[in-house]
Enzyme design. Sequence first.
Site, PDB file in Angstrom:
ATOM      1  N   GLN A  14      -3.613   3.530   4.415  1.00  0.00           N
ATOM      2  CA  GLN A  14      -4.250   2.463   3.651  1.00  0.00           C
ATOM      3  C   GLN A  14      -4.061   1.129   4.367  1.00  0.00           C
ATOM      4  O   GLN A  14      -3.168   0.964   5.188  1.00  0.00           O
ATOM      5  CB  GLN A  14      -3.661   2.404   2.239  1.00  0.00           C
ATOM      6  CG  GLN A  14      -4.021   3.616   1.409  1.00  0.00           C
ATOM      7  CD  GLN A  14      -3.364   3.588   0.041  1.00  0.00           C
ATOM      8  OE1 GLN A  14      -2.277   3.038  -0.114  1.00  0.00           O
ATOM      9  NE2 GLN A  14      -4.019   4.184  -0.931  1.00  0.00           N
ATOM     10  N   VAL A  31       0.865  -1.176   0.000  1.00  0.00           N
ATOM     11  CA  VAL A  31       0.000   0.000   0.000  1.00  0.00           C
ATOM     12  C   VAL A  31       0.896   1.218   0.000  1.00  0.00           C
ATOM     13  O   VAL A  31       2.040   1.172   0.445  1.00  0.00           O
ATOM     14  CB  VAL A  31      -0.971   0.036   1.205  1.00  0.00           C
ATOM     15  CG1 VAL A  31      -2.024  -1.053   1.081  1.00  0.00           C
ATOM     16  CG2 VAL A  31      -0.234  -0.075   2.517  1.00  0.00           C
ATOM     17  N   SER A  32       0.364   2.333  -0.504  1.00  0.00           N
ATOM     18  CA  SER A  32       1.190   3.528  -0.676  1.00  0.00           C
ATOM     19  C   SER A  32       1.366   4.331   0.602  1.00  0.00           C
ATOM     20  O   SER A  32       2.391   4.967   0.794  1.00  0.00           O
ATOM     21  CB  SER A  32       0.583   4.425  -1.756  1.00  0.00           C
ATOM     22  OG  SER A  32       0.556   3.729  -2.977  1.00  0.00           O
ATOM     23  N   THR A  33       0.376   4.344   1.460  1.00  0.00           N
ATOM     24  CA  THR A  33       0.468   5.163   2.667  1.00  0.00           C
ATOM     25  C   THR A  33       0.121   4.335   3.895  1.00  0.00           C
ATOM     26  O   THR A  33      -0.484   3.263   3.789  1.00  0.00           O
ATOM     27  CB  THR A  33      -0.493   6.370   2.595  1.00  0.00           C
ATOM     28  OG1 THR A  33      -1.835   5.878   2.600  1.00  0.00           O
ATOM     29  CG2 THR A  33      -0.241   7.208   1.355  1.00  0.00           C
TER      30      THR A  33
END
Length: 191
Positions: free
Chosen positions: A14, A9-11
């Site tokens: 998330q 996941v990017s952040t």
Amino acid sequence: MAEIGYARVSTHEQNLDLQRDELQRAGVEVIYEDQASGKTADRPELLQCLKALRAGDTLTVWRLDRLGRNLQDLIGIVTDLEARCVTFKSLKESVDTNGPAGKLVFHLFAALAQFERELMRERTLAGLASARARGRKGGRPASLSPAQRRAAVSMMRGKDLSVGEIAEHFHVSRSTLYNLLADKRNAAQVP
């Protein structure tokens, strides 16, 4: 032959649950997880995952964009896996390099990536040609002004100072001065 998964996941806001659930439903035994932007090359769990894979293993991801930062990165990773006899699967896109259809899809991706690189190269060359036609020259600015170039050439022809001393005087490298002499010789030969 292990079924290994990778999820990203990017952040930190998330959640990996959806990817984790899908990978487990697909029979994945071990899942490596990163929380990092797809734009960053710093994905320590991906590196560990790739190191852990052995010939005959399968690497499974939920979606293609979870593995590669861009198409070229994705193709590079999958090509490396193929060379190591590791199968690759993407659940959402139904890509499985174990069969001919999955291999075909990846060869198409590779061809598209090559096509994109060639288009970028053509656009770059066209842009440079256009800039040159307008009198713009790319690259670093000249390290010596025209007056300094004339003075340096004169000093080198006078042989009173060494090239090293002249370079030190003008705060340039000796190769800059040698290139300047070569340019002068080439310019003198042009009719």
